[in-house]
Design an enzyme around this catalytic site. Structure first.
Site, short mmCIF file in Angstrom:
data_model
loop_
_atom_site.label_atom_id
_atom_site.label_comp_id
_atom_site.label_asym_id
_atom_site.label_seq_id
_atom_site.Cartn_x
_atom_site.Cartn_y
_atom_site.Cartn_z
N LYS A 11 0.82 -1.22 0.00
CA LYS A 11 0.00 0.00 0.00
C LYS A 11 0.86 1.27 0.00
O LYS A 11 2.07 1.22 0.23
CB LYS A 11 -0.94 -0.03 1.21
CG LYS A 11 -1.96 -1.16 1.13
CD LYS A 11 -2.90 -1.14 2.32
CE LYS A 11 -3.94 -2.22 2.23
NZ LYS A 11 -4.87 -2.17 3.39
N PHE A 59 -15.81 2.67 6.87
CA PHE A 59 -14.42 3.03 6.52
C PHE A 59 -14.17 3.09 5.02
O PHE A 59 -13.06 3.42 4.60
CB PHE A 59 -13.45 2.03 7.17
CG PHE A 59 -13.64 0.60 6.74
CD1 PHE A 59 -13.13 0.14 5.54
CD2 PHE A 59 -14.34 -0.29 7.55
CE1 PHE A 59 -13.31 -1.18 5.13
CE2 PHE A 59 -14.53 -1.61 7.15
CZ PHE A 59 -14.01 -2.05 5.94
N THR A 93 -4.62 -7.36 10.86
CA THR A 93 -5.01 -6.13 10.17
C THR A 93 -4.58 -4.90 10.97
O THR A 93 -4.08 -3.93 10.41
CB THR A 93 -6.54 -6.11 9.94
OG1 THR A 93 -6.89 -7.27 9.19
CG2 THR A 93 -6.97 -4.87 9.19
N ASN A 114 -2.00 0.23 6.88
CA ASN A 114 -1.48 -1.04 7.40
C ASN A 114 -0.58 -1.80 6.42
O ASN A 114 -0.46 -3.01 6.48
CB ASN A 114 -2.61 -1.92 7.94
CG ASN A 114 -3.55 -2.41 6.86
OD1 ASN A 114 -3.40 -2.09 5.68
ND2 ASN A 114 -4.54 -3.18 7.27
N HIS A 117 -2.04 -5.51 1.53
CA HIS A 117 -3.31 -6.21 1.33
C HIS A 117 -2.96 -7.60 0.83
O HIS A 117 -2.02 -7.77 0.05
CB HIS A 117 -4.16 -5.50 0.27
CG HIS A 117 -5.28 -6.34 -0.26
ND1 HIS A 117 -6.53 -6.35 0.31
CD2 HIS A 117 -5.33 -7.24 -1.29
CE1 HIS A 117 -7.30 -7.21 -0.35
NE2 HIS A 117 -6.60 -7.76 -1.33
#
EC number: 2.7.4.6
Length: 140
Positions: A11, A59, A93, A114, A117
């Site tokens: 990410k 979210f 997570t 985080n 993925h």
């Protein structure tokens, strides 16, 4: 043991930290082969479609905005039990709950930023891989 493929996304937060190579090294040390890879800056529409399963969750908007905030590194991993192995490498997570030595414990800042993925099942892995890669872009 079953040879599987799974989709992995590094990410924007982890790309910004310049830890792509360190994450790739962990994949390879765990016996996962990187059989396709591309760096991409997702459009809002691409991120919304990819995360459509979460569209009714509170979210969703923040997730989409985060995923378009910078480039991502997208790869297909292949190996024995690749889905479970990748999820084990990623960690929980929420990085505060992730085991020491996992990608999220080492590189993630928050439950939102985080770092990575990973597909959660064989059917979603196949769907996610098709979303980003054509058959001619996968070498395995």
């Amino acid at each position: 043991m079953t040879k599987q493929r799974t989709l992995s996304i590094i990410k924007p937060d982890a790309v910004e930290k310049n830890v792509i190579g360190e994450i790739y090294s962990r994949f390879e040390k765990a016996g996962l082969r990187i059989i396709a890879a591309k760096m991409k800056h997702l459009s809002k529409a691409e991120a919304e479609r990819f995360y459509a399963v979460h569209k009714d969750r509170p979210f969703f908007s923040a997730l989409v905005e985060f995923m378009i905030s910078g480039p991502v590194m997208i790869q297909v991993l292949e190996g024995e039990n690749a889905i479970a192995k990748n999820r084990e490498l990623m960690g929980a997570t929420n990085p505060k709950e992730a085991k020491a030595g996992t990608i999220r414990a080492d590189f993630a800042d928050s439950i939102d930023a985080n770092a990575v993925h990973g597909s959660d099942a064989e059917d979603t892995a196949a769907q996610e891989i098709r979303y980003f890669f054509s058959d001619t872009e996968i070498f395995g």
